[in-house]
Design a protein around this motif. Structure first.
Motif, PDB file in Angstrom:
ATOM      1  N   ALA B 226       0.820  -1.205   0.000  1.00 23.35           N
ATOM      2  CA  ALA B 226       0.000   0.000   0.000  1.00 23.35           C
ATOM      3  C   ALA B 226       0.859   1.262   0.000  1.00 23.35           C
ATOM      4  CB  ALA B 226      -0.916   0.003   1.227  1.00 23.35           C
ATOM      5  N   ALA B 227       2.179   1.075   0.015  1.00 22.00           N
ATOM      6  CA  ALA B 227       3.117   2.208   0.051  1.00 22.00           C
ATOM      7  C   ALA B 227       2.776   3.149   1.193  1.00 22.00           C
ATOM      8  CB  ALA B 227       3.135   2.955  -1.279  1.00 22.00           C
ATOM      9  N   TYR B 228       2.481   2.577   2.354  1.00 27.75           N
ATOM     10  CA  TYR B 228       2.100   3.372   3.509  1.00 27.75           C
ATOM     11  C   TYR B 228       3.122   3.180   4.626  1.00 27.75           C
ATOM     12  CZ  TYR B 228      -0.351   4.900   7.657  1.00 27.75           C
ATOM     13  OH  TYR B 228      -0.681   5.526   8.830  1.00 27.75           O
ATOM     14  N   TRP B 229       3.637   4.267   5.133  1.00 27.59           N
ATOM     15  CA  TRP B 229       4.600   4.192   6.241  1.00 27.59           C
ATOM     16  C   TRP B 229       4.238   5.201   7.308  1.00 27.59           C
ATOM     17  CZ3 TRP B 229       8.317   0.574   6.842  1.00 27.59           C
ATOM     18  CH2 TRP B 229       8.598  -0.221   5.723  1.00 27.59           C
ATOM     19  N   THR B 230       4.432   4.800   8.566  1.00 27.83           N
ATOM     20  CA  THR B 230       4.215   5.735   9.654  1.00 27.83           C
ATOM     21  C   THR B 230       5.157   5.388  10.797  1.00 27.83           C
ATOM     22  OG1 THR B 230       2.568   6.747  11.087  1.00 27.83           O
ATOM     23  CG2 THR B 230       2.351   4.379  10.717  1.00 27.83           C
ATOM     24  N   ARG B 231       5.202   6.262  11.784  1.00 25.64           N
ATOM     25  CA  ARG B 231       6.096   6.027  12.913  1.00 25.64           C
ATOM     26  C   ARG B 231       5.307   6.080  14.215  1.00 25.64           C
ATOM     27  NH1 ARG B 231       8.857   9.783   9.793  1.00 25.64           N
ATOM     28  NH2 ARG B 231      10.658   8.891   8.730  1.00 25.64           N
ATOM     29  N   ALA B 232       5.819   5.349  15.218  1.00 21.22           N
ATOM     30  CA  ALA B 232       5.186   5.397  16.529  1.00 21.22           C
ATOM     31  C   ALA B 232       6.259   5.398  17.605  1.00 21.22           C
ATOM     32  CB  ALA B 232       4.260   4.194  16.711  1.00 21.22           C
ATOM     33  N   TYR B 233       5.890   5.885  18.775  1.00 22.56           N
ATOM     34  CA  TYR B 233       6.786   5.876  19.921  1.00 22.56           C
ATOM     35  C   TYR B 233       6.708   4.496  20.560  1.00 22.56           C
ATOM     36  CZ  TYR B 233       8.763   7.402  24.418  1.00 22.56           C
ATOM     37  OH  TYR B 233       9.528   7.545  25.541  1.00 22.56           O
ATOM     38  N   GLY B 234       7.855   3.872  20.753  1.00 17.57           N
ATOM     39  CA  GLY B 234       7.864   2.461  21.148  1.00 17.57           C
ATOM     40  C   GLY B 234       7.574   2.167  22.600  1.00 17.57           C
ATOM     41  N   LEU B 235       7.788   3.158  23.480  1.00 16.09           N
ATOM     42  CA  LEU B 235       7.584   2.889  24.907  1.00 16.09           C
ATOM     43  C   LEU B 235       6.166   3.272  25.304  1.00 16.09           C
ATOM     44  CD1 LEU B 235      10.995   4.189  26.246  1.00 16.09           C
ATOM     45  CD2 LEU B 235      10.254   1.816  26.067  1.00 16.09           C
ATOM     46  N   THR B 236       5.228   2.689  24.598  1.00 10.42           N
ATOM     47  CA  THR B 236       3.847   3.030  24.892  1.00 10.42           C
ATOM     48  C   THR B 236       3.058   1.741  25.031  1.00 10.42           C
ATOM     49  OG1 THR B 236       1.988   4.315  24.120  1.00 10.42           O
ATOM     50  CG2 THR B 236       3.259   3.203  22.450  1.00 10.42           C
ATOM     51  N   SER B 237       1.744   1.833  25.144  1.00 11.02           N
ATOM     52  CA  SER B 237       1.000   0.612  25.418  1.00 11.02           C
ATOM     53  C   SER B 237       0.898  -0.241  24.156  1.00 11.02           C
ATOM     54  CB  SER B 237      -0.383   0.953  25.953  1.00 11.02           C
ATOM     55  OG  SER B 237      -1.291   1.050  24.885  1.00 11.02           O
ATOM     56  N   PRO B 238       1.072  -1.530  24.323  1.00 13.83           N
ATOM     57  CA  PRO B 238       0.997  -2.447  23.185  1.00 13.83           C
ATOM     58  C   PRO B 238      -0.349  -2.348  22.456  1.00 13.83           C
ATOM     59  CG  PRO B 238       1.872  -3.575  25.103  1.00 13.83           C
ATOM     60  CD  PRO B 238       1.433  -2.231  25.560  1.00 13.83           C
ATOM     61  N   THR B 239      -1.433  -2.123  23.205  1.00 16.91           N
ATOM     62  CA  THR B 239      -2.754  -2.035  22.591  1.00 16.91           C
ATOM     63  C   THR B 239      -2.796  -0.931  21.544  1.00 16.91           C
ATOM     64  OG1 THR B 239      -3.567  -2.636  24.763  1.00 16.91           O
ATOM     65  CG2 THR B 239      -5.206  -1.947  23.161  1.00 16.91           C
ATOM     66  N   LEU B 240      -2.212   0.211  21.930  1.00 18.48           N
ATOM     67  CA  LEU B 240      -2.179   1.348  21.028  1.00 18.48           C
ATOM     68  C   LEU B 240      -1.351   1.025  19.774  1.00 18.48           C
ATOM     69  CD1 LEU B 240      -3.503   4.020  21.352  1.00 18.48           C
ATOM     70  CD2 LEU B 240      -1.440   4.920  22.401  1.00 18.48           C
ATOM     71  N   LEU B 241      -0.214   0.376  20.021  1.00 16.57           N
ATOM     72  CA  LEU B 241       0.652   0.024  18.895  1.00 16.57           C
ATOM     73  C   LEU B 241      -0.051  -0.944  17.960  1.00 16.57           C
ATOM     74  CD1 LEU B 241       4.139  -0.365  20.598  1.00 16.57           C
ATOM     75  CD2 LEU B 241       3.500   1.289  18.852  1.00 16.57           C
ATOM     76  N   VAL B 242      -0.741  -1.918  18.542  1.00 20.67           N
ATOM     77  CA  VAL B 242      -1.450  -2.897  17.720  1.00 20.67           C
ATOM     78  C   VAL B 242      -2.473  -2.189  16.838  1.00 20.67           C
ATOM     79  CG1 VAL B 242      -3.089  -4.815  17.807  1.00 20.67           C
ATOM     80  CG2 VAL B 242      -1.026  -4.883  19.205  1.00 20.67           C
ATOM     81  N   LYS B 243      -3.149  -1.188  17.408  1.00 21.29           N
ATOM     82  CA  LYS B 243      -4.134  -0.421  16.634  1.00 21.29           C
ATOM     83  C   LYS B 243      -3.469   0.244  15.431  1.00 21.29           C
ATOM     84  CE  LYS B 243      -7.580   0.823  20.034  1.00 21.29           C
ATOM     85  NZ  LYS B 243      -7.766   1.780  21.106  1.00 21.29           N
ATOM     86  N   VAL B 244      -2.334   0.876  15.691  1.00 15.91           N
ATOM     87  CA  VAL B 244      -1.639   1.585  14.611  1.00 15.91           C
ATOM     88  C   VAL B 244      -1.187   0.588  13.544  1.00 15.91           C
ATOM     89  CG1 VAL B 244       0.312   3.076  14.053  1.00 15.91           C
ATOM     90  CG2 VAL B 244      -0.879   3.350  16.228  1.00 15.91           C
ATOM     91  N   ILE B 245      -0.649  -0.545  14.010  1.00 21.03           N
ATOM     92  CA  ILE B 245      -0.146  -1.544  13.066  1.00 21.03           C
ATOM     93  C   ILE B 245      -1.306  -2.145  12.264  1.00 21.03           C
ATOM     94  CG2 ILE B 245       1.036  -3.775  12.854  1.00 21.03           C
ATOM     95  CD1 ILE B 245       2.630  -2.964  15.398  1.00 21.03           C
ATOM     96  N   ALA B 246      -2.421  -2.441  12.982  1.00 24.57           N
ATOM     97  CA  ALA B 246      -3.577  -3.026  12.298  1.00 24.57           C
ATOM     98  C   ALA B 246      -4.127  -2.055  11.247  1.00 24.57           C
ATOM     99  CB  ALA B 246      -4.656  -3.395  13.312  1.00 24.57           C
TER     100      ALA B 246
END
Lengths: 535, 252
Positions: B226-246
């Motif tokens: 999909a040619a989509y890239w984004t960044r996230a802060y790693g020391l945060t809640s896994p739930t939030l990260l999963v949302k971003v990744i999903a």
């Protein structure tokens, strides 16, 4: 009268109020000499490794969702450091958790505005187990909450009161205790005496010049035993009774497998042990730093040398060895290096020591017509091998570690002229004019024995490296800092050995060999190429 | 006696008062700012490299240290929690085309090409670690582990990648030991390689730092098809990260 009275009162006030911080500051120095109590040392293990001597689990819960992680992955020292000062990384600045910092009478205000009163034991328990400061604020979410038994928590807090002030054994204001181990009896006794003489002289000279930052080095000797187990027992007692900070140039040949794990367990650094069998497998024993390549590394370098030669391309290597544990290790090294150098797997032939059948072996070996025969056995066996091979007009290249051959190797048949390649971990070419002068001056001043020069140079270089590292660490000395400084050594010239480089994964200072060949007519060794670097 | 005590107290107070004095200078400097900004267009702002609180609409020297003021580019600073960047503008700034196909090794010593073997056609989450890093890498890796567990419950194919920022020290053996310590499951590749290759990779992924302990707890999330890239802060809640990744994985 009244004035005098008020002056006196003022004096008292001054004594009471002002020097209090000074008293507090000097107090740790007084306690620093006391060894840790049993419960403090249990606490230290929890602080450094987050493992309990009781065997009970220590778990860490991280972040808002309380991820469970084994405590050992998140020991206190990971972030707060060995001295409790905190190791900033990636935008996270762990707090200073030395007892003085935590119990400042006026509490603390952090950069982000979070304030809390001073810590007490109970407050610290809450911080460790629930992630709350004494004001009930949540700590930064990178600080885990730990689950451990009440006893472990008590031990940890006992240690936290000593954190940053407990010195490693063998260190005091004016003294560093360094140990070494040598055989007192047996075939290596004379070599042991030579090592003892040069090491004693080296540190006597150092002390006469003021020692290291006003500390003099007290050198202590342990005797190696008749068996590896006895050596280990001796050394274990020695380290404990004599409170050894670090060791240098110990003659541990033959007992490597017993001694190296012992030093790792007791966390005693050892620099430059005299051995042909460095223990550098993964995971690394961080405490032991070797000077030169052992037999395995030398064999690796020889394989690398064969692979690098333009002719023949992709040489076929055979290994012929007599059974021994060391030779099996060397064989594994040869196999592994062949793979790394993209050569085919070597063909392997073995025999029992003392039962070498040259005729049968050659019949077998010559069928595969290898370009290189790696030989690991006695010099007599090698000579009979070469004599039989000559009868068949077959003269493959012979590779072997140089340390293992006797001088009778020069009796080899002439058809092997220029075909025998030996490795040496160091060569006279490494010795600089300055290095030689320094050593000679010491030898003359202290009347060092003229024999066992190689062992003396080894022990001398080891001591030199240790002192250089101790100097680089500075006055605030610890074993961990010593190891970290040594890991930073890059091309350090001892003046008598190849330059020494260590690293996080590297424990052999001069990782490589010189390859020489034999001029059988002139009966001398001839360089067959420069330094073969293994790194 | 009392007089002397008072003198001491006074001295202390004077010292304390002096400090806020400095701060009040700063406040006044800042309070002057809006009036000048009104007269100048909003775009140009200058600041001192050493004193970010000093902001001026004109070129000039820092009143605190005399350094030349530098133009502030309008960039958005990373918030403390998560930078979710659903806007396509972000995905245009970073693209798969930037990722070099350098040769790397995984934790089993297997040779891989970074782009073609690990990224191409996949949705990935990449973090940056080194095994001798003890402060932020363990929580970062523990978080990643939970992310992996939570993702496993979703009907999504996401690969996790941890790139070593210290390839000289981090041999495949060390990575394997590190992965084992955090019980990394299949589908999570730990990557090391020759320093020059890894350096060029880190440059391309915009995470290169001179000093490895300065590496940031950043997670790069990408959906290559999909040619989509984004960044996230790693020391945060896994739930939030999963949302971003999903969210990234579901992009078409």
């Amino acid at each position: 009268m009244k004035k005098r009275g008020s002056l006196k009162g003022l004096l008292w006030l001054a004594i009471l109020a002002l020097p209090l911080p000074i008293l507090c500051a000097s107090w740790p120095v007084a306690t620093a000499q006391n060894p840790l109590t049993l419960s403090e040392s249990r606490g230290k293990q929890i602080y450094l490794q987050a493992t309990s001597r009781s065997g009970k689990d220590i778990l860490a819960y991280v972040g808002d969702e309380s991820l469970e992680v084994p405590g050992s992955a998140l020991a206190c020292a990971n972030c707060h450091g060995f001295d409790g000062q905190g190791k900033p990384e990636g935008g996270v600045s762990p707090s200073n958790i030395t007892w003085e910092a935590l119990t400042k009478p006026y509490g603390a205000t952090r950069a982000d505005g979070r304030r809390h009163p001073t810590y007490t034991e109970r407050g610290l328990e809450l911080a460790i187990t629930r992630g709350l400061d004494p004001a009930g604020n949540r700590l930064l979410n990178v600080m885990p909450r730990y689950q451990m038994s009440q006893e472990d928590l008590a031990d940890l807090i006992f240690y936290l009161k000593r954190l940053g002030k407990d010195r490693d054994p063998g260190i005091s204001e004016d003294k560093i205790v360094i140990g070494t181990a040598i055989p007192a009896t047996g075939p290596l006794a004379e070599m042991g005496q030579a090592v003892k003489a040069v090491t004693t002289a080296f540190f006597a000279e150092l002390n006469s010049q003021g020692g290291i930052y006003n500390r003099h080095v007290e050198l202590k000797f342990s005797e190696t035993g008749e068996t590896p187990a006895a050596t280990r027992a001796n050394l274990e007692r020695f380290l404990k009774d004599e409170q050894i900070f670090a060791m240098t140039g110990a003659l541990i040949a033959g007992a490597e497998k017993e001694i190296v794990p012992l030093l790792a367990q007791q966390e005693v650094p050892l620099i430059g042990p005299l051995t042909l069998n460095p223990q550098i497998g993964f995971p690394l024993n961080r405490q032991v730093f070797y000077l030169l390549s052992g037999v395995s590394e030398q064999s690796r370098a020889l394989v690398h040398f064969a692979a690098k030669k333009p002719e023949p391309k992709n040489p076929v290597i055979s290994v012929l060895y007599s059974h021994s544990e060391m030779n099996s290790n060397v064989l594994e090294a040869i196999k592994d290096q062949s793979k790394k150098d993209l050569l085919g797997p070597p063909q392997v032939f073995d025999y029992r020591a003392g039962q070498f059948d040259a005729v049968a072996t050659i019949k077998q070996l010559s069928q595969t017509s290898p370009d290189v025969v790696f030989f690991m056995g006695s010099t007599e066996d090698l000579l009979s091998f070469m004599n039989e091979a000559e009868k068949l007009r077959w003269s493959p290249k012979i590779f072997l570690p140089g340390g293992s051959v006797g001088t009778q190797i020069f009796d080899a048949p002439v058809s092997f002229d220029g075909k025998v390649f030996l490795s040496f971990p160091t060569s006279p070419a490494d010795q600089t004019a300055e290095g030689i002068k320094e050593f000679r001056t010491l030898a003359e001043k202290y009347k060092l024995p003229s024999r066992h020069l190689a062992a003396q140079i080894s022990a001398y270089s080891a001591a030199k490296i240790l002192v250089k590292a101790l100097t680089l660490v500075g006055k605030d000395l610890s074993r961990e800092k010593l190891i970290q400084v040594l890991e930073g050594f890059y091309e350090y010239p001892t003046g008598l050995t190849p330059a020494i480089t260590y690293g996080a994964n590297r424990r052999i200072g001069a990782l490589g060999v010189y390859v020489v060949t034999m001029d059988l007519k002139g009966k001398q060794f001839v360089p067959a190429g420069g330094w073969v670097n293994l790194n | 006696m009392t007089i002397r005590v008072i003198v001491v107290v006074l001295l202390v107070t004077v010292v304390c008062v002096l400090r806020p004095g400095q701060d009040s200078n700063l406040v006044s400097a800042q309070s002057r700012r809006p009036s000048r900004e009104k007269s100048q267009p909003q775009t140009a702002r200058y600041t001192c490299p050493m004193h970010p609180e000093v902001i001026s609409a004109k070129r000039g020297k820092c009143p605190k240290c005399g350094m030349a003021l530098r133009l502030v580019e309008d960039k958005v600073e990373a918030p403390a929690t998560v930078t979710v960047a659903p806007a396509p503008s972000d995905s245009s700034s970073f693209s798969s085309a930037r990722i070099p196909d350098v040769q790397v090794y995984d934790q089993n010593g297997k040779r891989l090409n970074f782009y073609s073997d690990l990224i191409k056609g996949k949705t990935v989450a990449i973090n940056f670690i080194f095994t001798t890093c003890t402060t932020i890498c363990p929580p970062l890796t523990a978080t990643f582990r939970r992310v992996q567990q939570n993702l496993a419950e979703l009907p999504l194919q996401v690969q996790l990648i941890s790139v070593s920022v210290d390839p000289v020290t981090d041999t495949p053996e060390r990575l394997r030991e590190f992965a084992g310590k955090f019980k990394a499951g299949p589908g999570w590749t730990f990557v090391t390689g020759d320093k020059s290759d890894i350096d060029s990779l880190l440059q391309a992924l915009e995470v290169a730092v001179a000093n490895k302990t300065d590496h940031t707890p950043m997670i790069l999330i990408g959906n290559d098809p999909a040619a989509y890239w984004t960044r996230a802060y790693g020391l945060t809640s896994p739930t939030l990260l999963v949302k971003v990744i999903a969210a990234a994985a579901e992009r078409k």
